[in-house]
Design a protein around this motif. Structure first.
Motif, PDB file in Angstrom:
ATOM      1  N   TRP A  78       0.376   4.155   0.922  1.00 21.11           N
ATOM      2  CA  TRP A  78       0.128   3.347  -0.413  1.00 21.11           C
ATOM      3  C   TRP A  78       1.060   3.659  -1.583  1.00 21.11           C
ATOM      4  O   TRP A  78       1.768   2.830  -2.390  1.00 21.11           O
ATOM      5  CB  TRP A  78      -1.200   2.864  -0.792  1.00 21.11           C
ATOM      6  CG  TRP A  78      -2.030   2.472   0.395  1.00 21.11           C
ATOM      7  CD1 TRP A  78      -1.532   1.612   1.518  1.00 21.11           C
ATOM      8  CD2 TRP A  78      -3.552   2.120   0.345  1.00 21.11           C
ATOM      9  NE1 TRP A  78      -2.669   1.062   2.192  1.00 21.11           N
ATOM     10  CE2 TRP A  78      -3.818   1.356   1.516  1.00 21.11           C
ATOM     11  CE3 TRP A  78      -4.258   2.458  -0.392  1.00 21.11           C
ATOM     12  CZ2 TRP A  78      -5.036   1.089   2.101  1.00 21.11           C
ATOM     13  CZ3 TRP A  78      -5.636   2.214  -0.129  1.00 21.11           C
ATOM     14  CH2 TRP A  78      -6.134   1.556   0.885  1.00 21.11           C
ATOM     15  N   ASP A 120       3.518   5.834  -1.467  1.00 25.18           N
ATOM     16  CA  ASP A 120       5.016   5.583  -1.218  1.00 25.18           C
ATOM     17  C   ASP A 120       5.573   4.312  -1.419  1.00 25.18           C
ATOM     18  O   ASP A 120       6.578   3.936  -1.774  1.00 25.18           O
ATOM     19  CB  ASP A 120       5.310   6.242   0.339  1.00 25.18           C
ATOM     20  CG  ASP A 120       5.203   7.858   0.530  1.00 25.18           C
ATOM     21  OD1 ASP A 120       5.117   8.216  -0.684  1.00 25.18           O
ATOM     22  OD2 ASP A 120       5.072   8.070   1.562  1.00 25.18           O
ATOM     23  N   ASP A 121       4.712   3.178  -0.934  1.00 24.61           N
ATOM     24  CA  ASP A 121       5.327   1.885  -1.145  1.00 24.61           C
ATOM     25  C   ASP A 121       4.876   1.272  -2.520  1.00 24.61           C
ATOM     26  O   ASP A 121       5.085   0.259  -2.703  1.00 24.61           O
ATOM     27  CB  ASP A 121       4.310   0.996  -0.143  1.00 24.61           C
ATOM     28  CG  ASP A 121       4.808   1.446   1.309  1.00 24.61           C
ATOM     29  OD1 ASP A 121       5.941   1.910   1.346  1.00 24.61           O
ATOM     30  OD2 ASP A 121       3.934   1.128   2.232  1.00 24.61           O
TER      31      ASP A 121
END
Length: 576
Positions: free
Chosen positions: A424, A426-427
């Motif tokens: 999450w 990273d996104d």
């Protein structure tokens, strides 16, 4: 390639599937196309020696220990002959090398097949043959599963064949309550094979070059897989094989791995070291499966007509049609389709289908002429904290969410509870706060940042417990705050609004994986008068992002209802 006795079988298998001559699901078609494309890729050299060695070792030395052919003929003692799909897997794993090197291309594999397709015995035979192939490196192979009983099935199959060959005296065999292993010196090398339960608390000192993790869907923590994968760092030609059937937990490590592997096959994620073989029935855009159709049965089961009896699976499908409580198990175990947990309230496919209809960016949403309402679900100390904005435009409910987690506790919680926190982050759906406990000031700052972008935030709803810092910070920033206590009769209206929008295909949440994770963990209890009381389906799950969205939606509903009521009252006054 003149000695490659099985290459033609493998090529025919791949080509017949790509050309549509043989029935197969979408992911198998992609895997076969990937194989054929890679044969022409100058980055790789294709060598047949190792796959041929492994196939012939299996077929010449192993026999069945039990079972019957489709006509009822006993299989015990009959040669263990591999099917084309199994030879295809072996050729992929062992046939491709980085050009001009002695380094194999594939380091990891995900093999996803339904029950009763010969998975466990294939795993056992493959482990034995791979041990012999890599004996000069001092082959060390672990066969793991969530439960030791499962990994022992493969171990016992190897042991059965060793005894049948009269070779057990040439190996050191331990098969007791403490250890289940086979080891031996072969002159030009050595082998060691051990069956283990996937217990990360006792495996920090492991060292191997090949590992087979069986029944991945039962793994409760990513560390059960990762600790084995970490054990092979000292080897160049290592191989980590995960093999499993579908489950009913769409927030699990296995399901997340399945989604990643689908991206590898369709090209949206590039991973040249990962081999993927996903055999399952095809789903429509709503996640539905034509589960009584024999074509889908054949697509899902590579051993259809071999170990899978067509009339039996059709009968099971009809039972699943007539008895809904059997349906989830049939979809997961026979058609390899992941289903929601039995006690999950929502069908996540409805949410995804709705969300995919829209593609507004954050910048575009900030410019829409609408009012936004905030919600905050604040952790007591060091757990998931979430905030959300809710607004409606052209009858579409829009949820913008974000989450926070203290970095000090993140690794432990991600491992213990299986929460994909780092994915999450990273996104962009989560911020790791650089503190031992959640930094509430960062939550306030998120609302301020959204306001600076152009979002007109009228109110923010929150539960005042554990929220004194948030209240002071948000009040100082000029936000109007409304206390939202955790009463189910108040939250029901926000819950129902979000549910209704999803079912109508009018809900957009910016494709947030974190929001979807929380939605799948919601368990709802129907009350009288259409009210609903909801909670998380398990103590180790999280629903905080969904909860924050409900708070925001409640504020939207109550404020707009009050505005309508006031407007109607004023109109009445004018007419008087």
């Amino acid at each position: 390639m003149s000695d490659a006795k099985n290459l033609d079988i493998v090529l025919e298998y791949a080509r017949s599937i790509v050309e549509g001559k043989k029935v197969a699901g979408q992911e198998i078609i992609q895997a076969c196309q990937r194989f054929l494309d890679d044969l022409e890729n100058p980055e790789y050299e294709f060598r047949t020696k190792d796959p041929e060695f492994v196939i012939q070792i299996i077929e010449r030395t192993f026999v069945h220990d039990k079972g019957e052919a489709l006509d009822g003929t006993p299989l015990r003692g009959k040669p263990f002959l591999l099917e084309p799909w199994q030879k295809f897997i072996i050729y992929n794993l062992l046939g491709f090398w980085k050009a001009g090197t002695n380094e194999r291309r594939y380091k990891e594999a995900f093999i996803f097949i339904p029950r009763k397709n010969g998975k466990t015995r294939f795993v056992a035979a493959l482990a034995w043959a791979l041990a012999l192939l890599s004996r000069k490196s001092g082959a060390t192979i672990y066969i793991t599963a969530h439960a030791l009983k499962q990994s022992k099935q493969a171990f016992e199959f190897i042991l059965f064949n060793l005894k049948r060959m009269g070779e057990e005296d040439n190996f050191r065999i331990l098969n007791n309550n403490q250890e289940h292993s086979i080891s031996g010196d072969l002159g030009d090398g050595s082998i060691y094979i051990e069956a283990l339960a996937a217990n990360p608390d006792r495996q920090d000192s492991l060292n191997c070059n090949i590992a087979i993790a069986d029944e991945l869907h039962a793994y409760t923590r990513p560390k059960q897989y990762n600790i084995i994968k970490e054990a092979m760092k000292a080897y160049t030609n290592k191989l980590m094989i995960g093999i499993t059937t579908a489950g009913d937990d769409m927030t699990s490590f296995c399901y997340q791995r399945l989604q990643y592997c689908k991206k590898v096959l369709d090209g949206t994620a590039r991973d040249e070291t990962y081999f993927v073989f996903i055999s399952k029935a095809d789903e429509d855009e709503k996640g539905n499966v034509d589960y009584t159709n024999p074509v889908q049965h054949e697509k899902a089961n590579p051993n259809y007509g071999v170990t899978i009896r067509p009339e039996d699976i059709l009968n099971d499908a009809l039972q699943a049609q007539n008895d809904p409580q059997q349906r989830k198990d049939f979809l997961a175990k026979s058609l390899n389709v992941y289903t929601s947990a039995m006690n999950a309230y929502f069908d996540i496919h409805e949410f995804r289908l709705s969300d995919r209809k829209y593609n507004w960016t954050l910048e575009e949403l900030a410019k829409l002429p609408i009012n936004w309402y905030g919600g905050a679900d604040l952790a007591k100390l060091h757990d998931l904290t979430a905030a959300a904005l809710y607004g409606e435009y052209q009858d579409v409910g829009i949820i913008i969410s974000h989450a926070w987690f203290p970095v000090v506790a993140a690794t432990a919680k991600a491992e213990e509870d299986g929460i994909p926190l780092f994915g999450w982050m990273d996104d962009g759906w989560l911020t790791m706060t650089n503190s031992a406990v959640t930094n509430i000031a960062e939550v306030v700052e998120w609302f301020k940042r959204m306001k600076r972008m152009g979002f007109r935030i009228k109110q923010i709803g929150f539960d005042r417990k554990f929220s004194h810092d948030f209240f002071r910070g948000a009040k100082k920033a000029g936000f109007k705050l409304i206390d939202e206590p955790q009463y189910f009769w108040r939250k029901s209206q926000g819950f129902r609004r979000i549910e209704q929008k999803a079912k109508l295909g009018k809900l957009y949440y910016l494709h947030s994986d974190a929001f979807e994770y929380c939605v799948q963990n919601v368990h709802g209890i129907e009350k009288t008068d259409g009210l609903i009381q909801y909670e998380k389906i398990d103590e180790n799950r999280r629903i905080d992002i969904f909860d924050a969205s409900v708070f925001a939606c409640v504020r939207y509903l109550e404020d707009t209802d009050q505005a309508k009521a006031q407007s109607e009252w004023l109109k009445g006054g004018d007419s008087a």
